[in-house]
Scaffold this motif. Structure first.
Motif, PDB file in Angstrom:
ATOM      1  N   ILE A  20      65.137  47.477  22.815  1.00 55.95           N
ATOM      2  CA  ILE A  20      65.352  48.741  23.523  1.00 55.95           C
ATOM      3  C   ILE A  20      64.063  49.168  24.201  1.00 55.95           C
ATOM      4  O   ILE A  20      62.977  48.689  23.876  1.00 55.95           O
ATOM      5  CB  ILE A  20      65.797  49.846  22.545  1.00 55.95           C
ATOM      6  CG1 ILE A  20      64.734  50.016  21.445  1.00 55.95           C
ATOM      7  CG2 ILE A  20      67.153  49.554  21.949  1.00 55.95           C
ATOM      8  CD1 ILE A  20      64.894  51.265  20.642  1.00 55.95           C
ATOM      9  N   ASN A  21      64.206  50.058  25.114  1.00 52.24           N
ATOM     10  CA  ASN A  21      63.058  50.696  25.740  1.00 52.24           C
ATOM     11  C   ASN A  21      62.877  52.053  25.064  1.00 52.24           C
ATOM     12  O   ASN A  21      63.470  53.051  25.458  1.00 52.24           O
ATOM     13  CB  ASN A  21      63.293  50.862  27.240  1.00 52.24           C
ATOM     14  CG  ASN A  21      62.035  51.332  27.970  1.00 52.24           C
ATOM     15  OD1 ASN A  21      61.205  52.033  27.395  1.00 52.24           O
ATOM     16  ND2 ASN A  21      61.898  50.939  29.229  1.00 52.24           N
ATOM     17  N   LEU A  22      62.064  52.092  24.017  1.00 50.49           N
ATOM     18  CA  LEU A  22      61.898  53.312  23.233  1.00 50.49           C
ATOM     19  C   LEU A  22      61.281  54.432  24.072  1.00 50.49           C
ATOM     20  O   LEU A  22      61.626  55.608  23.903  1.00 50.49           O
ATOM     21  CB  LEU A  22      61.033  53.027  21.992  1.00 50.49           C
ATOM     22  CG  LEU A  22      60.856  54.191  21.015  1.00 50.49           C
ATOM     23  CD1 LEU A  22      62.193  54.666  20.462  1.00 50.49           C
ATOM     24  CD2 LEU A  22      59.922  53.800  19.866  1.00 50.49           C
ATOM     25  N   GLU A  23      60.418  54.053  24.994  1.00 49.51           N
ATOM     26  CA  GLU A  23      59.774  55.071  25.839  1.00 49.51           C
ATOM     27  C   GLU A  23      60.824  55.818  26.670  1.00 49.51           C
ATOM     28  O   GLU A  23      60.771  57.044  26.804  1.00 49.51           O
ATOM     29  CB  GLU A  23      58.740  54.410  26.754  1.00 49.51           C
ATOM     30  CG  GLU A  23      57.917  55.433  27.522  1.00 49.51           C
ATOM     31  CD  GLU A  23      56.571  54.868  27.952  1.00 49.51           C
ATOM     32  OE1 GLU A  23      55.858  55.607  28.633  1.00 49.51           O
ATOM     33  OE2 GLU A  23      56.238  53.717  27.620  1.00 49.51           O
ATOM     34  N   ARG A  24      61.799  55.078  27.196  1.00 49.51           N
ATOM     35  CA  ARG A  24      62.851  55.712  27.996  1.00 49.51           C
ATOM     36  C   ARG A  24      63.695  56.651  27.131  1.00 49.51           C
ATOM     37  O   ARG A  24      64.049  57.756  27.554  1.00 49.51           O
ATOM     38  CB  ARG A  24      63.740  54.632  28.616  1.00 49.51           C
ATOM     39  CG  ARG A  24      64.791  55.184  29.598  1.00 49.51           C
ATOM     40  CD  ARG A  24      65.718  54.083  30.071  1.00 49.51           C
ATOM     41  NE  ARG A  24      64.963  52.994  30.709  1.00 49.51           N
ATOM     42  CZ  ARG A  24      65.489  51.814  31.021  1.00 49.51           C
ATOM     43  NH1 ARG A  24      66.768  51.571  30.753  1.00 49.51           N
ATOM     44  NH2 ARG A  24      64.753  50.877  31.577  1.00 49.51           N
ATOM     45  N   ILE A  25      63.990  56.215  25.878  1.00 45.21           N
ATOM     46  CA  ILE A  25      64.777  57.055  24.962  1.00 45.21           C
ATOM     47  C   ILE A  25      64.032  58.347  24.649  1.00 45.21           C
ATOM     48  O   ILE A  25      64.614  59.432  24.638  1.00 45.21           O
ATOM     49  CB  ILE A  25      65.106  56.282  23.669  1.00 45.21           C
ATOM     50  CG1 ILE A  25      66.086  55.149  23.968  1.00 45.21           C
ATOM     51  CG2 ILE A  25      65.684  57.201  22.594  1.00 45.21           C
ATOM     52  CD1 ILE A  25      66.372  54.254  22.780  1.00 45.21           C
ATOM     53  N   THR A  46      54.560  47.719  15.684  1.00 45.63           N
ATOM     54  CA  THR A  46      53.268  48.117  16.258  1.00 45.63           C
ATOM     55  C   THR A  46      53.447  48.773  17.622  1.00 45.63           C
ATOM     56  O   THR A  46      52.839  49.813  17.919  1.00 45.63           O
ATOM     57  CB  THR A  46      52.342  46.882  16.386  1.00 45.63           C
ATOM     58  OG1 THR A  46      52.208  46.261  15.107  1.00 45.63           O
ATOM     59  CG2 THR A  46      50.969  47.278  16.903  1.00 45.63           C
ATOM     60  N   ILE A  47      54.298  48.175  18.469  1.00 43.79           N
ATOM     61  CA  ILE A  47      54.560  48.726  19.815  1.00 43.79           C
ATOM     62  C   ILE A  47      55.239  50.099  19.713  1.00 43.79           C
ATOM     63  O   ILE A  47      54.865  51.056  20.399  1.00 43.79           O
ATOM     64  CB  ILE A  47      55.417  47.751  20.647  1.00 43.79           C
ATOM     65  CG1 ILE A  47      54.639  46.453  20.910  1.00 43.79           C
ATOM     66  CG2 ILE A  47      55.864  48.393  21.958  1.00 43.79           C
ATOM     67  CD1 ILE A  47      55.486  45.330  21.477  1.00 43.79           C
ATOM     68  N   LYS A  71      55.131  52.232  17.297  1.00 45.87           N
ATOM     69  CA  LYS A  71      54.198  53.226  16.763  1.00 45.87           C
ATOM     70  C   LYS A  71      53.312  53.791  17.870  1.00 45.87           C
ATOM     71  O   LYS A  71      53.081  55.010  17.954  1.00 45.87           O
ATOM     72  CB  LYS A  71      53.335  52.583  15.664  1.00 45.87           C
ATOM     73  CG  LYS A  71      52.445  53.576  14.926  1.00 45.87           C
ATOM     74  CD  LYS A  71      51.712  52.884  13.785  1.00 45.87           C
ATOM     75  CE  LYS A  71      50.853  53.880  13.016  1.00 45.87           C
ATOM     76  NZ  LYS A  71      50.146  53.228  11.891  1.00 45.87           N
ATOM     77  N   LYS A  72      52.831  52.913  18.735  1.00 39.45           N
ATOM     78  CA  LYS A  72      51.989  53.355  19.862  1.00 39.45           C
ATOM     79  C   LYS A  72      52.784  54.232  20.831  1.00 39.45           C
ATOM     80  O   LYS A  72      52.278  55.237  21.346  1.00 39.45           O
ATOM     81  CB  LYS A  72      51.422  52.140  20.600  1.00 39.45           C
ATOM     82  CG  LYS A  72      50.361  51.376  19.809  1.00 39.45           C
ATOM     83  CD  LYS A  72      49.878  50.147  20.578  1.00 39.45           C
ATOM     84  CE  LYS A  72      48.839  49.380  19.779  1.00 39.45           C
ATOM     85  NZ  LYS A  72      48.405  48.135  20.482  1.00 39.45           N
ATOM     86  N   THR A  73      54.044  53.853  21.067  1.00 42.52           N
ATOM     87  CA  THR A  73      54.902  54.632  21.977  1.00 42.52           C
ATOM     88  C   THR A  73      55.140  56.035  21.425  1.00 42.52           C
ATOM     89  O   THR A  73      55.076  57.027  22.161  1.00 42.52           O
ATOM     90  CB  THR A  73      56.249  53.915  22.187  1.00 42.52           C
ATOM     91  OG1 THR A  73      56.010  52.590  22.665  1.00 42.52           O
ATOM     92  CG2 THR A  73      57.118  54.663  23.179  1.00 42.52           C
ATOM     93  N   CYS A  74      55.423  56.124  20.131  1.00 41.32           N
ATOM     94  CA  CYS A  74      55.658  57.435  19.501  1.00 41.32           C
ATOM     95  C   CYS A  74      54.402  58.292  19.532  1.00 41.32           C
ATOM     96  O   CYS A  74      54.471  59.511  19.739  1.00 41.32           O
ATOM     97  CB  CYS A  74      56.126  57.246  18.060  1.00 41.32           C
ATOM     98  SG  CYS A  74      57.823  56.647  17.933  1.00 41.32           S
ATOM     99  N   LEU A  75      53.263  57.662  19.321  1.00 40.05           N
ATOM    100  CA  LEU A  75      51.990  58.394  19.372  1.00 40.05           C
ATOM    101  C   LEU A  75      51.761  58.967  20.767  1.00 40.05           C
ATOM    102  O   LEU A  75      51.321  60.113  20.935  1.00 40.05           O
ATOM    103  CB  LEU A  75      50.846  57.439  18.976  1.00 40.05           C
ATOM    104  CG  LEU A  75      49.461  58.070  18.781  1.00 40.05           C
ATOM    105  CD1 LEU A  75      49.483  59.049  17.608  1.00 40.05           C
ATOM    106  CD2 LEU A  75      48.414  56.985  18.540  1.00 40.05           C
ATOM    107  N   LYS A  76      52.110  58.178  21.769  1.00 41.93           N
ATOM    108  CA  LYS A  76      51.960  58.609  23.166  1.00 41.93           C
ATOM    109  C   LYS A  76      52.841  59.819  23.472  1.00 41.93           C
ATOM    110  O   LYS A  76      52.426  60.751  24.163  1.00 41.93           O
ATOM    111  CB  LYS A  76      52.317  57.427  24.093  1.00 41.93           C
ATOM    112  CG  LYS A  76      52.247  57.759  25.577  1.00 41.93           C
ATOM    113  CD  LYS A  76      52.666  56.536  26.395  1.00 41.93           C
ATOM    114  CE  LYS A  76      52.747  56.876  27.882  1.00 41.93           C
ATOM    115  NZ  LYS A  76      53.207  55.700  28.671  1.00 41.93           N
TER     116      LYS A  76
END
Length: 672
Positions: free
Chosen positions: A621-626, A647-648, A650-655
């Motif tokens: 999935i594209n978590l950033e889009r969600i 790992t990816i 986690k970084k997206t959620c932090l952002k």
């Protein structure tokens, strides 16, 4: 008990225990060793000059506070993490390690496991212990005392899957092990070592004995039991044998401890009794006994349990030698005090707790029970003696055994009656057989006879253990209930010594309190309403509990989930229902859990702060889009996902400033 209350070291030992417990529940980074003990010396000198000028009770209070401080400091300075040269405090990206193998642990299906001392990091001398995991495939076993060289990275030790599972992380922390490393066969090098420590010499001698025993005509199962009984080597014991001995209530005989040394002490005391007729004969007798006891401990590998037992019996022997009228309880307490000053973490070892409780049970409860019934017949008198010795020890350890193991074998009296008689002969003959096997003069008929005896002992244990209805399982006690149980035991024995109404009503009050606590615990379970996302490698497991019913949704076959559900049943006594069809949406109170296993949520909008998204099976999935389109309360990643994906995410959620929770790093997540 009155003897113990009048013995000053008893209070000092309790004070040291309190100090150790306080230190283990506090987070203090640095103390000065020199300054700390300087303060204690100043306080002792101060006490010496004022002891005649203050009241007795006030003086005792100050002494108790002093020994609480001693316990605290002893525990603090035994912990390597509190030193500046602790290996984790060495700043470096690529760490080249030199490890000294200190202890062998039980292997699992994938790894050989050891405790290693980190001698140096990048040639800088360090201190601290680490769990060493070496892949089983093609690996040669390491020996205690060997040095190995590697550049592995440290990783944290994982917490248990649930609060009901064995907490290996906590267990290792009591051995001052807080990190672990994983090594393949080609990722370490064994260094030449001339380590001649006493532990290393004991290990070499034990290995030689093991090789000698392997050459004898013993069957595989018999040989495994012989090694466990005589040299403390239990790695070859089959699950069948372990289970049978455990169900029969005699698993303790497979771990060399105070029982074995007690039998040896009784035998030696009997055959050397003639020495007391000579001048200095008592001293010679006790010296010979001490040498043989420690010699047996030495060939058994000087494990923690055997060292503790040998120390305890040494104090008892020396106490009797110095003062024939000394109470055995005094020697036992003195040995506890001595051991805790050297190894404060022994206080938290199950073996330490159970062995001393059993010993106190025999010393304190046995004389009371012995007075209740007498037999004029010598044979029946001996049987009664063995029964009440076993019963005394079992009464003393029962509450703690239930707390740790959640089960109790009602077969222990029958099995111990036979096994203790059996074990005395087996142990003495076994020592003779070891001596003859090492020098290669063991006759075949004697080896054959010994094989037959152990085989019959195993058969008897297996037969006894087949009566499953005498095995009480899923018993649960909390810490407060343990305290009440011991107050009831203590009060009941005191009543047998001397009946008073006060003692009777105190026991009655403890019984009533125990029942009230039990009712309260049942009500807490009845009102329990939780949703839990558990951690399990490569699998998704979700538990929804309401009262005593626990529904587990999972992605595994039912038959392979026992490792997960059995400890929960044992520790909580709940009714477990299984389903391998995990719902996409799970409601819990005001929370909504969306289980995202594929891309079906990709275009979903309007997820609010009451909704938590569980990512499982590494969905593409594209978590950033969600996260741009939605505002979830939390993102959870369980153990079924690839680590690179976690790992990816986690970084997206932090952002996006969205809370993120990984079950691999933090353990199970609970919605209350």
């Amino acid at each position: 008990m009155k003897k113990i209350i009048e013995y000053l070291p008893f209070y000092l030992m309790l004070s040291i225990c309190v100090g150790i417990c306080i230190e283990n529940n506090m987070d203090i980074q640095e103390l000065s060793l020199q300054k700390s003990y300087l303060y204690i010396i100043i306080i002792i000198i101060f006490l010496y000059f004022i002891m005649n000028k203050i009241g007795h009770l006030l003086f005792m209070l100050i002494v108790i506070l002093l020994f609480i401080s001693v316990g605290f400091l002893t525990s603090f300075f035994n912990n390597p993490i509190n030193y500046s040269n602790y290996y984790k405090k060495i700043p470096s990206e690529n760490k080249i390690l030199t490890l000294h193998i200190k202890e062998k642990l039980k292997y699992n299906s994938y790894y050989q496991r050891y405790i290693g001392a980190v001698v140096s990091v990048n040639n800088i001398k360090t201190r601290g212990n680490v769990l060493v995991n070496i892949k089983n495939k093609g690996s040669k076993s390491l020996e205690i005392g060997q040095l190995i060289y590697s550049n592995a990275n440290f990783s944290s030790i994982k917490p248990p899957l649930t609060s009901s599972h064995f907490d290996y992380k906590s267990y290792l922390s009591k051995k001052y092990v807080f990190e672990q490393i994983y090594l393949d066969n080609n990722e370490f090098q064994i260094l030449e070592t001339k380590n001649n420590s006493i532990i290393r010499i004991a290990e070499i001698l034990r290995a030689r004995i093991e090789i000698s025993l392997d050459k004898q005509p013993f069957s595989k199962e018999v040989l495994a039991v012989i090694k466990a009984l005589l040299i403390g080597q239990r790695k070859d014991l089959s699950n069948k044998i372990r289970t049978a001995y455990s169900k029969a209530g005699v698993i303790h005989i497979l771990a060399i401890s105070g029982l074995h040394l007690g039998i040896l002490l009784y035998f030696l005391n009997s055959i050397l009794a003639f020495l007391t007729q000579f001048k200095y004969g008592s001293q010679v007798k006790f010296l010979i006994i001490l040498v043989i006891l420690w010699g047996f401990a030495f060939i058994s590998g000087l494990s923690a349990s055997i060292t503790r037992s040998a120390t305890m019996f040494s104090f008892v022997i020396i106490g009797k030698l110095l003062n024939k009228n000394t109470f055995t309880e005094y020697s036992i307490i003195s040995s506890m005090l001595f051991l805790l000053l050297i190894k404060p973490m022994f206080l938290f070892h199950i073996g330490f707790q159970l062995s001393y409780l059993a010993t106190f049970g025999i010393v304190w409860i046995y004389p009371v029970l012995q007075k209740q019934i007498h037999f004029s017949n010598a044979f029946f008198s001996k049987i009664w003696e063995i029964l009440i010795i076993s019963l005394s020890a079992q009464i003393a350890i029962l509450p703690l055994s239930i707390y740790y193991f959640n089960s109790f074998s009602g077969l222990f009296l029958i099995s111990n009656l036979v096994i203790i008689y059996f074990l005395s002969f087996v142990l003495i003959l076994g020592i003779i057989i070891i001596s003859m096997a090492v020098i290669n003069i063991l006759p075949y008929p004697i080896a054959f006879l010994y094989n037959y005896i152990i085989s019959q002992m195993n058969n008897f244990i297996e037969w006894i253990s087949s009566f499953d209805y005498f095995i009480f399982k899923n018993l649960i006690l909390n810490k407060f209930e343990i305290l009440l149980c011991y107050l009831i035991i203590f009060g009941s024995i005191n009543i047998l010594y001397h009946f008073t109404k006060t003692r009777f009503f105190l026991i009655l009050y403890c019984f009533l309190t125990f029942q009230l606590v039990n009712i309260y615990e049942k009500r807490v379970i009845y009102l329990k309403n939780t949703l839990t996302v558990f951690h399990d490698n490569r699998n998704t497991i979700i538990g929804k509990q309401k009262g005593k019913d626990l529904m587990i949704y999972h992605s595994k076959e039912h038959k392979s989930l026992g490792y997960f559900t059995d400890p929960i049943k044992q520790k909580t006594n709940v009714n477990i229902n299984l389903s391998n069809k995990t719902p996409n949406i799970i409601q819990h109170k005001n929370n909504t859990l969306l289980v995202l296993k594929d891309t079906y949520l990709q275009g979903l909008k309007g997820i609010d702060k009451k909704t938590t998204i569980l990512l499982c099976n590494s969905p593409k999935i594209n978590l950033e889009r969600i996260l741009k389109k939605n505002n979830p309360k939390l993102i959870i990643a369980d153990g079924s996902n690839y680590k690179s994906f976690i790992t990816i995410w986690k970084k997206t959620c932090l952002k996006h400033k969205t809370p993120f929770y990984s079950t691999e790093q933090n353990g199970a997540y609970i919605f209350n």
